[in-house]
Design an enzyme around this catalytic site. Structure first.
Site, short mmCIF file in Angstrom:
data_model
loop_
_atom_site.label_atom_id
_atom_site.label_comp_id
_atom_site.label_asym_id
_atom_site.label_seq_id
_atom_site.Cartn_x
_atom_site.Cartn_y
_atom_site.Cartn_z
N LYS A 87 5.58 80.55 -23.97
CA LYS A 87 5.80 79.29 -24.68
C LYS A 87 6.71 78.37 -23.88
O LYS A 87 6.42 77.20 -23.65
CB LYS A 87 6.39 79.58 -26.07
CG LYS A 87 6.82 78.36 -26.84
CD LYS A 87 5.66 77.44 -27.16
CE LYS A 87 6.16 76.07 -27.54
NZ LYS A 87 5.10 75.09 -27.74
N CYS A 131 11.07 68.92 -27.87
CA CYS A 131 10.95 70.23 -27.23
C CYS A 131 10.99 70.28 -25.71
O CYS A 131 11.59 71.21 -25.16
CB CYS A 131 9.69 70.91 -27.73
SG CYS A 131 9.83 71.31 -29.48
N GLU A 191 3.97 78.38 -31.26
CA GLU A 191 3.05 77.31 -31.65
C GLU A 191 2.87 76.33 -30.49
O GLU A 191 3.84 75.92 -29.87
CB GLU A 191 3.61 76.60 -32.89
CG GLU A 191 2.69 75.55 -33.46
CD GLU A 191 1.26 76.08 -33.61
OE1 GLU A 191 1.05 77.06 -34.32
OE2 GLU A 191 0.35 75.50 -32.98
P1 NAD Z 1 12.26 70.67 -37.72
O1 NAD Z 1 13.68 70.33 -37.52
O2 NAD Z 1 11.27 69.58 -38.02
O3 NAD Z 1 12.13 71.72 -38.92
C1 NAD Z 1 12.94 72.84 -39.07
C2 NAD Z 1 13.27 72.99 -40.56
O4 NAD Z 1 13.94 74.25 -40.76
C3 NAD Z 1 14.21 71.92 -41.11
O5 NAD Z 1 13.57 71.24 -42.17
C4 NAD Z 1 15.44 72.71 -41.58
O6 NAD Z 1 16.02 72.19 -42.76
C5 NAD Z 1 14.86 74.08 -41.83
N1 NAD Z 1 15.84 75.17 -41.80
C6 NAD Z 1 16.77 75.45 -40.84
N2 NAD Z 1 17.44 76.56 -41.16
C7 NAD Z 1 16.95 77.02 -42.34
C8 NAD Z 1 17.23 78.13 -43.17
N3 NAD Z 1 18.17 79.03 -42.84
N4 NAD Z 1 16.53 78.27 -44.32
C9 NAD Z 1 15.57 77.38 -44.66
N5 NAD Z 1 15.25 76.30 -43.90
C10 NAD Z 1 15.93 76.12 -42.76
O7 NAD Z 1 11.80 71.48 -36.44
P2 NAD Z 1 10.31 71.61 -35.85
O8 NAD Z 1 9.99 70.43 -35.01
O9 NAD Z 1 9.39 72.00 -36.94
O10 NAD Z 1 10.52 72.84 -34.85
C11 NAD Z 1 10.69 74.16 -35.32
C12 NAD Z 1 10.53 75.12 -34.16
O11 NAD Z 1 9.20 75.03 -33.65
C13 NAD Z 1 11.44 74.86 -32.96
O12 NAD Z 1 11.80 76.09 -32.40
C14 NAD Z 1 10.56 74.10 -31.99
O13 NAD Z 1 10.95 74.30 -30.66
C15 NAD Z 1 9.21 74.75 -32.24
N6 NAD Z 1 8.05 73.89 -31.94
C16 NAD Z 1 8.03 72.58 -32.32
C17 NAD Z 1 6.90 71.80 -32.09
C18 NAD Z 1 6.83 70.35 -32.51
O14 NAD Z 1 5.84 69.70 -32.19
N7 NAD Z 1 7.83 69.79 -33.19
C19 NAD Z 1 5.76 72.37 -31.49
C20 NAD Z 1 5.81 73.73 -31.13
C21 NAD Z 1 6.96 74.48 -31.36
C1 UGA Z 2 4.49 69.26 -26.55
C2 UGA Z 2 3.35 70.15 -26.04
O1 UGA Z 2 2.27 69.32 -25.63
C3 UGA Z 2 2.87 71.11 -27.13
O2 UGA Z 2 1.89 71.99 -26.60
C4 UGA Z 2 4.07 71.92 -27.63
O3 UGA Z 2 3.67 72.77 -28.69
C5 UGA Z 2 5.15 70.98 -28.12
O4 UGA Z 2 5.53 70.08 -27.04
C6 UGA Z 2 6.41 71.67 -28.53
O5 UGA Z 2 6.66 72.79 -28.15
O6 UGA Z 2 7.14 70.98 -29.26
P1 UGA Z 2 4.66 67.07 -28.04
O7 UGA Z 2 6.05 67.02 -27.51
O8 UGA Z 2 4.46 66.97 -29.50
O9 UGA Z 2 3.96 68.45 -27.60
O10 UGA Z 2 3.78 65.92 -27.38
P2 UGA Z 2 3.14 65.74 -25.91
O11 UGA Z 2 1.79 65.18 -26.08
O12 UGA Z 2 3.28 66.95 -25.09
O13 UGA Z 2 4.05 64.59 -25.29
C7 UGA Z 2 5.40 64.83 -24.92
C8 UGA Z 2 5.96 63.60 -24.23
O14 UGA Z 2 5.37 63.44 -22.93
C9 UGA Z 2 5.70 62.29 -24.97
O15 UGA Z 2 6.82 61.46 -24.89
C10 UGA Z 2 4.53 61.69 -24.21
O16 UGA Z 2 4.45 60.30 -24.33
C11 UGA Z 2 4.86 62.12 -22.79
N1 UGA Z 2 3.67 62.16 -21.91
C12 UGA Z 2 2.68 63.05 -22.15
C13 UGA Z 2 3.60 61.30 -20.84
O17 UGA Z 2 4.52 60.49 -20.61
N2 UGA Z 2 2.49 61.34 -20.02
C14 UGA Z 2 1.48 62.21 -20.24
O18 UGA Z 2 0.50 62.21 -19.46
C15 UGA Z 2 1.57 63.08 -21.34
#
Ligand code: NAD
Ligand code: UGA
Length: 458
Positions: free
Chosen positions: A217, A273, A162
Site C-alpha cells: 500500500k 495520503c 484500500e
Molecule cells: P477520515 O479522517 O476521513 O476518517 C477517519 C474517521 O475515523 C473519522 O471520521 C474519525 O472520527 C474516525 N475515528 C478515529 N478514531 C476513532 C475511534 N477510536 N472510534 C471511532 N471512530 C474513530 O480518514 P480517511 O480519509 O477515511 O482515511 C482512513 C484511512 O484510510 C487512513 O489510514 C488513510 O491513509 C487510508 N486511505 C485513505 C484513502 C482516501 O482516499 N482518503 C484511500 C485509501 C486509504
Molecule cells: C491516491 C491513490 O490514487 C489511491 O490509489 C490511494 O488509495 C489514495 O491516494 C490513498 O491512499 O489515499 P487520491 O489521493 O484520492 O488517491 O487521488 P489521486 O487521483 O491519486 O490524486 C492525488 C493528487 O495527485 C491530486 O492532487 C491530483 O490532482 C494529483 N495528480 C494526479 C496530478 O497532479 N497529476 C496526475 O497525473 C495525477
C-alpha cells in the site's frame, strides 16, 4: 466461516464508501459503520442525500440501495463491535505532529485505541481487518494488544489496504484493479475473499503475507506520487526550453512500458495520503538505517513542495513583482476534481503564499464550503483573513481581478464564458493554468496572457 455481520470503525472517506459498496453488493451481510464524530454520523443518516458528509459521484445511489436495509451508521461503537464477526479498522493515520518521528511517522494512536476497544468489548472470536494505511509490521502490534488485553477470545488479523482514489471512489470499488488481502490464517483469508468475490472477479483478489500487503500500500502511493513529481520536474524544464509538457507526456506515455496515466503536470499533488504515506516510508527506511532509500523517496516530496511554491512565485513575478492589494481569483480549492476533500490541497499553500504578499484572494470551488476554506487557513492572523473572500459565483470571483489561477481541474471551468470573464477583468488579464485545463489558443485569442504549467510562451 460465512460472515453475516460486519462493523467498520471510522466513517470517513474510506470507511463510508467502502462499506456502503460491500453492503450494496452483499445484501445478506449486516454492515454497521461507527464513528465517534456525531455530526458525521448524523450526516450519513440524513434523509437529504445532498447532505452526505462526502461528495463522491455515484455514492448517493449506493447509499439509497443499502441504507436502512443492511447498511447502518451509528455512534454506538461498543454495540457494533460486540455484534460483528468481522471488524474493519478504517480510522485516520495522520503524520505524527509530536514526539519521536514528529513530521514523518504515522500516528497510530487511533489504531491502538480501536484495538484496545475491540479487546475490551469482544466476547466472541473475531476477524480484525486493517483497512487504514499502516506502516509495515503494524499487524504485529495490533495482535499483541488484542491477545494481551482481551477476554481470552481469538482474533485473526488481516491486512486489506484500500486503493480507491477520491472522485472515482465508487467506480474504483465496483471495479477494482485488484483487491489485496494479507494474512496467515486460511479460514480468515477465505472469509474476506468470499465477501469480495460477490462482485470482484476471483483472479483480481490477491492474497499475500501480511507484511507484503502493508508495504504494498505504501509502495503503490509512493510510485503514483513519484510519477506526478517526475512529470512536474520536467514541466519546469519545458518552461525553459520551449518544449510542452503535455506533448512530452503524450509521447512518453504511448510507450507501453511507461503507460499514459498519472502524467499530468500540475500545481503539485495534494490529498490526505501521498505526502503522509511517503513520509512514513522515508521514516521506516531511516529506522532500518537505509538512508539512500529514504533520501530517494524524500525527493518526491521535495519536488512537490518546489512545484507548489514555484507556481505562486511565478504569479508574483509575472504581476510585476508585487501582488500587494491586487485581486487574484483562485478557481478550485479541492485537491482534485469531483471531491469536496481539501486535505493537503495545493490551493492552501498557494493562497498562503499570495496572502503573505498581501494579495486579495477570491476563491470559488463548486463543492467546497466557505467554512472549510476558512478552516484550512486557520494559521493566518485576523488581518490576513480579511484578505480572503469566498464566492458562490465564479464570474463574481473573477470580476475586477488582475489574475486568475486554475488550481483544480473541475470540468465546469471549461464551460465558462471566458470572453465575459475577460471583459470584466483588469488589463493585462492573466490566467495561470495550474492544470493545463483550458484551451490555450482560444484563451490567447480572447486576449488573455495565458500561462500554463509546463509550456513556455517562447
Ligand atoms: P477520515 O479522517 O476521513 O476518517 C477517519 C474517521 O475515523 C473519522 O471520521 C474519525 O472520527 C474516525 N475515528 C478515529 N478514531 C476513532 C475511534 N477510536 N472510534 C471511532 N471512530 C474513530 O480518514 P480517511 O480519509 O477515511 O482515511 C482512513 C484511512 O484510510 C487512513 O489510514 C488513510 O491513509 C487510508 N486511505 C485513505 C484513502 C482516501 O482516499 N482518503 C484511500 C485509501 C486509504
Ligand atoms: C491516491 C491513490 O490514487 C489511491 O490509489 C490511494 O488509495 C489514495 O491516494 C490513498 O491512499 O489515499 P487520491 O489521493 O484520492 O488517491 O487521488 P489521486 O487521483 O491519486 O490524486 C492525488 C493528487 O495527485 C491530486 O492532487 C491530483 O490532482 C494529483 N495528480 C494526479 C496530478 O497532479 N497529476 C496526475 O497525473 C495525477
Amino acid at each position: 466461516m460465512k460472515i453475516k455481520s460486519i462493523c467498520c470503525i471510522g466513517a470517513g472517506y474510506v470507511g463510508g464508501p467502502t462499506m456502503a459498496v460491500i453492503a450494496q453488493k452483499c445484501p445478506d451481510i449486516k454492515v454497521t459503520i461507527v464513528d465517534l464524530n456525531e455530526s458525521r454520523i448524523a450526516a450519513w443518516n440524513d434523509s437529504n442525500l445532498e447532505n452526505l458528509p462526502i461528495y463522491e459521484p455515484g455514492l448517493a445511489d449506493v447509499i439509497t440501495d443499502a441504507r436502512g436495509r443492511n447498511l447502518f451508521f451509528s455512534t454506538d461503537v461498543d454495540k457494533a463491535i460486540d455484534e460483528a464477526q468481522m471488524i474493519f479498522i478504517s480510522v485516520n493515520t495522520p503524520t505524527k505532529n509530536y514526539g519521536v518521528g514528529k513530521g514523518m511517522a504515522a500516528d497510530l494512536k487511533y489504531i491502538e485505541l480501536c484495538a484496545r476497544q475491540i479487546a475490551r468489548v469482544s466476547k466472541h472470536d473475531k476477524i480484525v481487518v486493517e483497512k487504514s494505511t499502516l506502516p509495515v509490521r503494524t499487524a504485529e502490534a495490533i495482535k499483541n494488544i488484542l491477545d494481551n488485553t482481551g477476554n481470552g477470545v481469538q482474533f485473526q488479523i488481516l491486512s486489506n489496504p484500500e486503493f480507491l482514489a477520491e472522485g472515482t471512489a465508487v467506480q474504483d470499488l465496483h471495479n477494482p484493479d485488484r483487491v489485496l488481502i494479507g494474512g496467515e490464517n486460511e479460514e480468515a483469508i477465505s472469509a474476506l475473499f468470499d465477501i469480495y468475490s460477490n462482485w470482484v472477479p476471483k483472479e483480481k483478489i490477491l492474497t499475500t503475507n501480511v507484511w507484503s500487503s502493508e508495504l504494498s500500500k505504501l509502495t503503490a502511493n509512493a510510485f503514483l506520487a513519484q510519477r506526478v513529481s517526475s512529470i512536474n520536474s520536467i514541466s519546469e524544464l519545458c518552461e525553459k526550453t520551449g518544449a510542452d509538457v503535455s506533448e512530452v507526456a503524450k509521447a512518453i506515455g504511448m510507450d507501453a512500458r511507461i503507460g499514459s496515466k498519472f502524467l499530468k503536470a500540475s500545481v503539485g499533488f495534494g490529498g490526505s495520503c501521498f505526502q503522509k504515506d511517503i513520509l512514513n516510508l522515508v521514516y521506516i527506511a531511516k529506522s532500518y538505517g537505509l538512508h539512500e532509500v529514504a533520501d530517494y523517496w524524500e525527493q518526491v516530496i521535495i519536488m512537490n513542495d518546489h512545484q507548489k511554491n514555484r507556481f505562486s512565485q511565478n504569479i508574483i513575478k509575472t504581476l510585476y513583482n508585487t501582488v500587494s492589494g491586487k485581486k487574484i481569483a483562485l478557481l478550485g480549492w479541492a485537491f482534485k476534481k469531483d471531491t469536496n476533500d481539501t486535505r493537503e490541497s495545493a490551493a492552501i499553500n498557494i493562497a498562503q503564499n499570495l496572502i503573505s504578499e498581501q494579495a486579495n484572494i477570491a476563491v470559488y470551488d463548486p463543492k467546497v464550503s466557505e467554512k472549510q476554506i476558512k478552516l484550512d487557513l486557520l494559521d493566518l492572523d485576523e488581518k490576513q483573513m480579511d484578505l480572503i473572500n469566498v464566492s458562490q459565483d465564479p464570474y463574481e470571483a473573477c470580476s475586477n481581478s488582475h489574475a486568475i489561477a486554475i488550481l483544480t481541474e473541475w470540468d465546469e471551468f471549461n464551460t465558462y464564458d471566458w470572453k465575459k470573464i475577460y471583459n470584466n477583468m483588469l488589463k493585462p488579464a492573466f490566467v495561470f493554468d495550474g492544470r493545463n485545463l483550458l484551451d490555450k489558443k482560444q484563451m490567447i485569442e480572447i486576449g488573455f496572457t495565458y500561462i500554463a504549467v509546463g509550456s513556455s510562451n517562447l
